[in-house]
Write an enzyme that holds these catalytic residues in place. Structure first.
Site, PDB file in Angstrom:
ATOM      1  N   GLN A 206       0.915  -1.091  -0.013  1.00 28.92           N
ATOM      2  CA  GLN A 206       0.044  -0.172  -0.014  1.00 28.92           C
ATOM      3  C   GLN A 206       1.088   1.225  -0.034  1.00 28.92           C
ATOM      4  OE1 GLN A 206      -3.998   0.205   2.020  1.00 28.92           O
ATOM      5  NE2 GLN A 206      -3.233   2.296   2.754  1.00 28.92           N
ATOM      6  N   GLU A 207       2.021   1.195   0.772  1.00 27.63           N
ATOM      7  CA  GLU A 207       2.746   2.365   0.825  1.00 27.63           C
ATOM      8  C   GLU A 207       3.293   2.807  -0.614  1.00 27.63           C
ATOM      9  OE1 GLU A 207       5.811   1.998   3.928  1.00 27.63           O
ATOM     10  OE2 GLU A 207       7.018   3.581   3.075  1.00 27.63           O
TER      11      GLU A 207
END
Ligand code: FAD
Length: 387
Positions: free
Chosen positions: A251-252
């Site tokens: 997600q980062e």
């Protein structure tokens, strides 16, 4: 509608509420934050008031469940917010970390008590979040980290140093990766949520780092010297920190990709407008064949990037984004950003090298995208491992 860009492309996951959110976000960044850019860049960090105002407008914690003060949405809503922030050129608020990462860790791995304690403050903007993994001795090799958390009764005593921490200058909550068992590699790492508002004993912020870009956002060193952290503030079980980080890193990386694509879109839009206005040899720049070719290539690269990114966002929302695909997105999209911004800057000629023109700032801001969130070399290693 989220700004569709030159190509009018609309993501498959987009619904009407994303359009309303994009408008609200755009108005906030443009009218309430951007007028303060020069001052924010001089001070080197965002205004707390801007976090609180974003919270008041409902722009923080968009993917956090409503019961914890959030918007009850999903990652697509966070993506729209970050896309609009980058598209307007606002760079002081560390939302990619605060909303894109921190609230996700707490919502996913926090106990009910931890969520009730921290998420409402993060969603209202009363609290600002940061995540501290990188150490002066190295960021790529996380397993080799040296920061220690030693059990002392119901607490841990934390000692060590972290560096390059986004939001580190203003953060109230720091999700810290530390070794609870130094004899082990990955299995010796745990995540602790450190409450650092008011700089408690054992915690010190170093200087704000003097970067080549992103001047309005604080990137800081953090020092821990027997900081007392209740064991109840650990995220997940002892020794699971590395695995939790690995689960969140896709997600980062997607968050970084969202910024990359919005920057490419903005660069092309700004450059097309400039090339129509500026003349050389008796005609607008856009009338010269090279300008047309460069802009055509940049617009094509941007469209392809958006479609790949949107596919990754759709996969992530379904819980199907794998590590290698997220690494492909992070590395390819950020390389695209640096290439497109550089080629666009060239079309501005000398003006592109002056900070009065946004393209110059975009050039400086873009460079770090290939470095943080895992360097692009590490991304290629991850991709290659999956082949
Ligand atoms: C503005 C900014 C904000 C940041 N925000 C945060 C944050 O909020 N939280 C946080 O924890 N960190 C943050 N970082 C740190 C960032 O994630 C690290 O800088 C990054 O992971 C690289 O670590 P390093 O700088 O120690 O480089 P190193 O790990 O020392 O790497 C140096 C070079 O060697 C290469 N290299 C290393 N290992 C290999 C290998 N196995 N194969 C091939 N090449 C390799 C790298 O790709 C790189 O080119 C931020 C950094 C910056 C600049």
């Amino acid at each position: 509608m989220p700004t569709p860009g030159l190509d009018g492309y609309v993501p498959s996951w987009q619904r009407p509420e994303h359009g309303d959110l994009a408008e609200l976000a755009r108005a906030f960044f443009t009218k309430e934050v951007l007028p303060h850019t020069e001052r924010l860049e001089r001070q080197g960090h965002p205004d707390r008031e801007h976090y609180r105002r974003a919270g008041e407008l409902g722009l923080l914690g968009l993917s956090v469940p409503e019961q914890y003060g959030g918007g009850g949405g999903d990652f697509t809503h966070e993506a729209v917010l970050l896309h609009e922030q980058m598209l307007t050129g606002e760079g002081s608020l560390g939302l990619a970390v605060h909303s894109g990462i921190i609230t996700g860790y707490l919502a996913e791995y926090g106990t009910d008590e931890q969520k009730r304690r921290w998420l409402p403050g993060l969603c209202s903007g009363e609290l600002v979040g940061a995540i501290a993994m990188t150490e002066p001795g190295g960021g790529s090799d996380l397993q080799a980290m040296r920061t220690r958390a030693v059990r002392d009764g119901d607490d841990y005593l934390v000692s060590g140093a972290k560096t390059f921490i986004t939001n580190g200058g203003v953060a109230d909550l720091v999700i810290l990766a530390a070794k609870t068992d130094p004899a082990q590699g990955a299995a010796g790492i745990s995540l602790l949520v450190c409450e650092v508002a008011g700089d408690p004993p054992g915690f010190r912020r170093g200087r704000l780092l003097d970067k080549i870009g992103l001047h309005g956002n604080d990137t800081a060193e953090l020092f821990f010297d027997d900081l007392r952290v209740p064991a109840a503030d650990r995220l997940g079980d002892e020794g699971t920190g590395f695995f939790l980080m690995m689960r969140q890193l896709p997600q980062e990386r997607l968050v970084i990709g969202v910024g990359a694509v919005a920057a490419m879109q903005r660069a092309v839009e700004l450059t097309v407008a400039y090339a129509k206005e500026r003349t050389a040899f008796g005609k607008p720049l856009i009338g010269h064949q090279n300008t047309r070719m460069v802009l055509a290539e940049c617009a094509t690269r941007t469209r392809a990037a958006r479609i790949f990114l949107d596919d990754c966002i759709a996969r992530h929302t379904r819980g199907e984004l794998d590590v290698a695909t997220a690494a492909m997105a992070k590395s390819w999209l950020t390389e695209g950003q640096c290439e497109v911004v550089d080629r666009c800057l060239q079309i501005f000629g000398g003006y592109g090298y002056t900070t009065e023109y946004p393209i110059a700032r975009m050039y400086a801001d873009a460079r770090v995208q290939k470095i943080y969130g895992g360097t692009n070399e590490i991304m290629k290693e991850l991709i290659a491992r999956a082949l």
